[in-house]
Design an enzyme around this catalytic site. Structure first.
Site, PDB file in Angstrom:
ATOM      1  N   LYS A 172       0.869  -1.189   0.000  1.00 28.22           N
ATOM      2  CA  LYS A 172       0.000   0.000   0.000  1.00 28.22           C
ATOM      3  C   LYS A 172       0.891   1.220   0.000  1.00 28.22           C
ATOM      4  CE  LYS A 172      -4.447   0.956   0.060  1.00 28.22           C
ATOM      5  NZ  LYS A 172      -5.472   0.295  -0.727  1.00 28.22           N
ATOM      6  N   GLY A 173       0.415   2.262  -0.646  1.00 33.85           N
ATOM      7  CA  GLY A 173       1.103   3.542  -0.589  1.00 33.85           C
ATOM      8  C   GLY A 173       0.181   4.574   0.026  1.00 33.85           C
TER       9      GLY A 173
END
Length: 1040
Positions: A593-594
Site C-alpha cells: 500500500k502507498g
C-alpha cells in the site's frame, strides 16, 4: 537546449523526467564546452518617449504638494529620473500620482537617515500593488549578493511569489522583470536600488501553433510585452527550453557564459505550478555563493510553462569559490530547491545556516524523526502484556493509549529546535550520509571535483560509532539524543536515494525496514519507500518482493486533522498493507500500500504525480549524464512495484513508459482505462461484487434460504461500484439503502425496477422516484432538515440521520458496500441489538473495506450473527487486478496494443475472453474460500469465530506461499509447467504459449504465481490443518 546538443538517450526514445544540462560538459564545472552567448542584452529596454514631458508635469505636482522645499524640488525630481538608474518600464507603467508619492517618500527617507547621522541607514521602500490585479511595482534598497533579513527587502520576493507567481496559471498569469539600478540613491549614500515590475500576462487569443513534431511554437503562447522586449537570441533559447519542458516532467536547467565577462545566465524552465516560493528561494541560493543578480526575469506562457532567467555575477572582492565553478553547484542545488523551496533549515536568518544539500538532508531527517521518534516505549509494552488484546474493550483502550503516546512525545516544533540547536552535528550526520550515497565520478579526467564533493573533504568523516559517541557527549538530554539518533538510524537504513540525482521533483529513499520495533510492527515489511515533496510526504510499504496495492491520498480538512493524519500516516500505511496481505492470499502478489499526505491546500493530483515520479527514480537505473545518473544502490537487485487501482493510474502507467520502463509500464498500475490503456475496470465487470456475491449465495445454499424472501440493508448506493453491482446481481427484498446522498427506506421493500434504473445510471438514492415508495417508505437527503417520517418521527438533520442510519434498521442480511472505515466499532456496536438482546441482522457480508472493527466482528459473532469479513469477501477486485498485471507482464507492447486496447471503442475477442477468465477465477476462488471457512467452523462446532478462521486462513496461506517460494518444488519442471498452465488464464496460454510466457515473466513473479496457486488450492481442499501426507498426495498430482 539546441537539438544537436541533446544526448543520445533522447534520440533513442528514452525520455527522462527532467533535464539539467550543460550538454557535453563534464560535471566538474570546467568551462570547456559551455553554451557561450554574445555579450548583448537578452531583452531590449524600451525607451519611454514621453519621459521628459512626464518629468515636467511630475515636478509641478510635487511642488504643489508642498512637502519638499521649493528650491529642492527640481533637484530631487531630476535625481529620481536620471541618477537612480530606474528602468524606463517604471515611468511608462506608473501614473504621475504614484511617481509623485514615490519621490516624496524617497525624500522623507533621506531626511530620516540624516537625523540618524548615518547614510547607510537610508532605507527606501516604495511599492504599488494594483487593486484590480494587473500587477505591482516594488522598489527598495538592496546591497548586492546579500539576502536582507530585515527591512522591506527581507520579504519582498517571498511576497511576489505568494501574491503573483505561485498562483499563476494559463488563465491568469504574471510575468516579472527585476533590475538592480545602475546609480546610487544620493550623492552621500552609495546604496543601490532593486526594482521589481510585476505585470499581468496578455496572451494571444488564437490557439497555439505546433511544428511538424508537435512542439509548441513559442511566439504563439507568449505574453505581448515579452515579445516586444525579448531579443531573437532569448526567444531561441527559451524555445528550446520550452520544448524540453513539454517533453519532460521536472525542471530543465541551462547555463550560459557571456563572452568577455564573468557573468553567467541561468535559465530554468518547468511546468507552471510545479513548485512554489521557488523564485525567492533561488536568491537565497546564489547569495550563499556570493553571487548577485543584475537582472532577473520570470516569464509565463499560455501552454503552462514557466521560465526563470537569472543574470548572475560574482560579488567583487569576496572570498567565495569562483563563479566559473560555483555556477554548477548553484544548478545542482537549484534542483533540490525545486523539490523543497520552503525549507526552514535553509534561511539566511537560520542559526548556523547550512548549504542547500545539508539543509535538505536536515529537512528529510526532520520528517523521518516526526514519524519514527514517537515510539511507544517500555510503558506501552508493559500495558500490552497486562491487557488481553482479544477482549474488545482492552483492545480499544490500548489503541487509544497508542494514539495519545504518539501525540505527546515529540512534536514537529520540538524536533526542529533540536536540529537548529546542533548545526555541527547535523553537518557531521550529513557527511555520514553523503560518504555512502554521493555518486562516484565516471570521469576520471575531471579537472576539478564539484564543490559539494570538496565540501565533504573538509570535514573529517567519523565512523558510525565515533559519530554516535560525539552525539552522546554533545547533547544535554535524552530527548535531544533520541532525535539525533533517529538521523543515524535514517542513514543506516537508506539503501538508495535520488538525493544526488541531477534532476528530480521530490526526494525518495528506499529504506531497509528492519529498524521498525517488533512490539509495534510485529511483521517486518519486505520493502519500504519514503517520499518527501514540497507539498506532501508519503510512504510505500510491501510485505513481499512481488506485491501490489493501491495508493491512498489522505486529505486533511484543517490543521488539526492534518496533525492527526501526519502522526498516524505510517501506522495507517502499515495496517493497510498488512490487511492487503490478508486479502491477496490466493494471488501471486503479496500485500502492499502507498499513502500520500498532501499539505493543506495542496493539489492531490500534483502530489500523486511527484510521488510516482520520485519512486520511479529508484526503479529505473539512470543512464543519462546531467539528467538521470547512476545511483549508489546498496539493495543491488532490480525492483518492481505494482500500484493498485486508484484514480490517476492511467497517468502513472504512461509516465513510467515515458521514463523508459519498456518492460513493465503495462503492469505498473491496475485499474487503467479499458478503452485507451487496456485496463480491466472492476466496476464495469463487477469484479469485487462477484466475490461478495459468492458469500451471500453460499449462506443461502448452506442454510436452504430463498433469495426473494430475504430482507436486506445495504450501505453504498447505486452510484458506486459495489453498491450498483450488488443491486444488479441480487433479487432480494431490500428495505434500506444508505449512501452519500441520504437514506432510502421502505419496510415493504424498495421497488427493484427503480433501483436497477438508478444502478444503471450510476446515480445515488437521492434520485429515487418517491412515487414508487409504499405509505411507510421515505427518502431523507443529507441536506434536508426537520423531515417528518411516516411514523411521525422528526429528523432534525439529514446528515446526522444518514451517519447513524446503519444502526437503526432490522433485516436478515446486511451488506456494507460503502461508508467510512470503522463505521461499526466498540462504542456503537451494542446499537445493533434490540432491548431483548436480539441482533438487527442474522448475516453480515462485509463488502466495504474495514467497515467493522475486529472487536465489533467478534462481538457480533459471539451473539450468533454470521459474519464474513472484508479480507475474504471483497477480494474479487484484487484477483482482477492481479490478472491485469499478468497480462501487462506477459504481452509485448505490440501484442498489448493489439489485444488489450479497444479499437473503435470495441474490445477485441481476446479481451472479452480474458475478462471472462478473470470472472471465472474470482468466482472459483471466492466459493472455495467460503466453503473452507464454513467447513472449518462446522468442524470446530462454532468454538472459533469465522473472523478468526478467515485471518488464520490468510496467514496460513501466506506462510505456506512464502515457504514454497523458497523451496525447490518450483525447480521440478513438470510440476511447474502443470501449475502455471492452470494458474495462467486459458486465453493467455492459448494465445502466447506456455514456453513464451515463461521466457517473458520475471522469475520472481513465476515463483510467486506458482506458490500462490499451490498454497491456495491445497488449503482450500484440505483446510488449515492439512497434513504433510495430504500435501504429498496433492503435490504428486501437480504435473498432471
Amino acid at each position: 537546449m539546441s537539438s544537436h546538443l541533446t544526448d543520445a538517450s533522447t534520440r533513442s526514445g528514452y525520455s527522462p523526467d527532467s533535464q539539467l544540462s550543460v550538454p557535453g560538459t563534464p560535471r566538474n564545472g570546467s568551462d570547456g564546452l559551455l553554451h557561450r552567448i554574445k555579450n548583448v542584452p537578452g531583452y531590449t529596454t524600451p525607451v519611454f518617449k514621453g519621459k521628459e514631458e512626464q518629468r515636467a508635469l511630475v515636478q509641478q505636482e510635487v511642488a504643489a504638494k508642498g512637502f519638499i522645499p521649493q528650491e529642492l524640488v527640481a533637484n530631487e525630481v531630476n535625481w529620481f529620473y536620471t541618477n537612480l538608474g530606474i528602468d524606463d518600464t517604471y515611468f511608462r507603467n506608473e501614473s504621475r500620482e504614484v511617481i509623485c508619492d514615490h519621490i516624496i517618500a524617497l525624500f522623507g527617507a533621506k531626511v530620516l537617515a540624516y537625523t540618524k547621522h548615518d547614510p547607510s541607514k537610508l532605507v527606501i521602500d516604495l511599492e504599488k500593488i494594483d487593486e484590480n490585479g494587473n500587477g505591482a511595482t516594488f522598489i527598495y534598497t538592496s546591497p548586492p549578493g546579500i539576502t536582507a533579513t530585515e527591512g522591506p527587502g527581507a520579504s519582498c520576493e517571498a511576497r511576489i511569489d505568494t501574491l503573483f507567481l505561485d498562483n499563476s496559471k494559463p488563465s491568469i498569469a504574471y510575468r516579472l522583470e527585476t533590475y538592480r539600478s545602475a546609480g546610487s540613491i544620493s550623492s552621500t549614500a552609495s546604496q543601490q536600488l532593486r526594482c521589481y515590475f510585476v505585470s499581468k500576462c496578455v496572451f494571444p487569443e488564437t490557439p497555439s501553433t505546433k511544428d511538424a513534431e508537435g512542439r509548441t511554437q513559442i511566439r504563439s503562447v507568449s505574453d505581448k510585452s515579452f515579445l516586444e522586449k525579448a531579443s531573437e537570441n532569448t526567444l531561441e533559447i527559451y524555445q528550446k527550453v520550452m520544448w524540453s519542458v513539454e517533453q519532460r516532467y521536472g525542471p530543465v536547467m541551462e547555463v550560459f557564459e557571456v563572452e568577455g565577462t564573468r557573468e553567467r545566465r541561468l535559465v530554468i524552465g518547468y511546468k507552471m505550478g510545479g513548485t512554489t516560493t521557488f523564485f525567492s528561494a533561488l536568491s537565497n541560493l546564489y547569495h550563499f555563493y556570493s553571487l548577485y543578480s543584475a537582472r532577473k526575469y520570470v516569464e509565463q506562457f499560455a501552454n503552462g510553462v514557466t521560465i526563470i532567467s537569472l543574470y548572475l555575477n560574482p560579488v567583487p572582492s569576496s572570498n567565495a569559490p569562483p563563479i566559473e565553478h560555483s555556477i554548477f553547484q548553484v544548478m545542482k542545488e537549484a534542483s533540490l530547491l525545486y523539490c523543497l523551496p520552503d525549507n526552514p533549515f535553509f534561511l539566511p536568518e537560520a542559526p548556523g545556516t547550512h548549504a542547500v544539500q545539508e539543509a535538505t538532508y536536515a529537512y528529510c531527517g526532520w520528517i523521518f524523526a516526526q514519524h519514527f521518534c514517537n515510539r511507544l516505549g517500555p510503558a506501552y509494552l508493559q500495558l500490552k502484556n497486562v491487557l488481553d488484546e482479544n477482549d474488545p474493550a482492552h483492545a480499544e483502550v490500548l489503541n487509544n493509549i497508542k494514539r495519545r503516546f504518539r501525540e505527546e512525545t515529540f512534536t514537529r516544533e520540538s524536533i526542529e529546535k533540536v536540529i537548529h540547536a546542533h548545526p555541527e552535528l547535523i553537518r557531521l550526520l550529513y557527511v555520514n550520509f553523503a560518504m555512502v550515497h554521493y555518486p562516484a565520478s565516471d570521469n576520471a579526467g575531471e579537472l576539478m571535483p564539484t564543490l559539494s564533493y570538496q565540501r565533504l573533504q573538509t570535514v573529517q568523516p567519523l565512523s558510525d560509532e565515533e559519530l554516535y559517541d560525539r552525539i552522546r557527549r554533545t547533547v544535554p538530554n535524552k530527548h535531544e539524543l533520541q532525535v539525533l539518533e533517529s538521523f543515524l538510524i535514517f542513514n543506516k537504513h537508506i539503501l538508495k536515494t535520488n538525493f544526488y540525482q541531477p534532476t528530480k521533483v521530490a526526494l525518495s529513499f528506499r529504506l531497509a525496514p528492519d529498524f521498525l520495533p517488533e512490539v509495534e510492527y510485529p511483521k517486518t515489511p519486505f520493502g519500504m519507500f519514503f517520499v518527501i515533496g514540497n507539498e506532501f510526504r508519503g510512504f510505500h510499504i510491501r510485505f513481499r518482493d512481488v506485491a501490489r496495492g493501491g495508493i491512498r491520498i489522505v486529505m486533511s480538512r484543517n490543521k488539526e486533522t492534518y496533525s492527526i493524519n501526519q502522526r498516524m500516516l505510517f501506522d495507517e500505511n502499515y495496517n493497510l498493507a498488512s490487511t492487503q496481505s490478508l486479502k491477496n492470499k490466493d494471488i501471486p502478489e503479496g500485500g502492499a500500500k502507498g499513502t500520500i499526505l498532501p499539505s493543506i491546500g495542496a493539489t492531490p493530483r500534483l502530489c500523486f504525480e511527484k510521488y510516482v515520479d520520485a519512486i520511479v527514480d529508484l526503479l529505473i537505473p539512470g543512464k543519462t549524464p546531467g539528467i538521470k545518473e547512476t545511483l549508489v544502490d546498496l539493495y543491488g537487485k532490480p525492483e518492481l512495484l505494482f500500484f493498485g487501482p486508484d484514480e490517476m493510474m492511467d497517468w502513472a502507467a504512461l509516465h513510467a513508459r515515458d521514463r523508459g520502463a519498456e518492460t513493465w509500464w503495462k503492469s505498473f498500475t491496475t485499474g487503467k482505462s479499458a478503452e485507451t490503456l487496456g485496463g480491466v475496470p472492476h466496476d464495469t465487470y463487477g469484479m469485487t461484487s462477484l466475490s461478495i456475491r459468492q458469500y451471500v449465495l453460499g449462506i443461502y445454499k448452506q442454510l436452504g434460504l430463498k433469495e426473494k424472501d430475504i430482507t436486506k440493508v445495504q450501505t453504498g448506493g447505486p452510484d458506486g461500484d459495489l453498491g450498483s453491482n450488488e443491486i444488479l446481481l441480487s433479487s432480494d427484498k431490500t428495505i434500506a439503502i444508505i449512501d452519500g446522498s441520504g437514506v432510502l427506506a421502505d419496510p415493504a421493500g424498495l421497488d427493484r425496477d427503480e433501483l436497477v434504473r438508478l444502478a444503471k445510471l450510476r446515480v445515488p438514492v437521492g434520485h429515487f422516484d418517491k412515487s414508487k415508495l409504499s405509505k411507510d417508505g421515505y427518502l431523507v437527503k443529507v441536506e434536508e432538515q426537520d423531515v417528518k417520517l411516516p411514523s411521525g418521527e422528526i429528523v432534525l438533520d439529514g446528515t446526522d440521520f444518514r451517519n447513524g442510519a446503519h444502526l437503526r434498521y432490522k433485516a436478515d442480511l446486511f451488506v456494507p458496500c460503502g461508508g467510512r472505515p470503522e463505521a461499526v466499532n466498540i462504542s456503537n456496536m451494542a446499537a445493533l441489538f434490540d432491548g431483548e438482546g436480539k441482533p438487527h441482522f442474522k448475516y453480515i457480508v462485509e463488502g466495504a473495506n474495514l467497515f467493522l472493527t475486529q472487536q465489533a466482528r467478534l462481538f457480533l459473532e459471539k451473539r450468533k450473527v454470521v459474519v464474513f469479513k472484508d479480507s475474504s469477501t471483497n477480494k474479487g477486485g484484487v484477483t482482477s487486478s492481479s490478472m491485469e498485471v499478468l497480462a501487462g507482464l506477459a504481452l509485448s507492447t505490440q501484442e498489448y496494443v493489439d489485444l488489450m486496447i479497444f479499437k473503435d471503442g470495441k474490445p477485441s475477442e481476446f479481451y472479452q475472453n480474458y475478462v471472462r477468465d478473470i470472472q471465472e477465477k474470482i468466482t472459483e476462488n471466492a466459493a472455495a474460500e467460503f466453503n473452507c471457512i464454513w467447513k472449518e467452523y462446522s468442524r470446530l462446532h462454532g468454538t472459533k469465530p469465522r473472523t478468526n478462521i478467515s485471518d488464520e486462513l490468510s496467514s496460513t496461506l501466506n506462510n505456506l506461499q512464502a515457504e514454497l517460494e523458497s523451496s525447490d518444488l518450483f525447480d521440478d519442471v513438470p510440476s511447474r509447467n502443470g501449475v502455471l498452465t492452470r494458474a495462467i488464464p486459458r486465453t493467455l496460454v492459448d494465445k502466447i504459449g506456455l514456453e513464451s510466457l515463461l521466457k517473458r515473466l520475471p522469475e520472481t513473479y513465476q515463483r510467486a504465481l506458482f506458490s500462490s496457486w499451490v498454497a491456495s488450492h491445497f488449503i482450500y481442499k484440505y483446510g488449515v490443518n492439512g497434513s504433510s501426507v495430504d500435501f504429498f498426495h496433492f503435490a504428486r498430482d501437480l504435473s498432471k
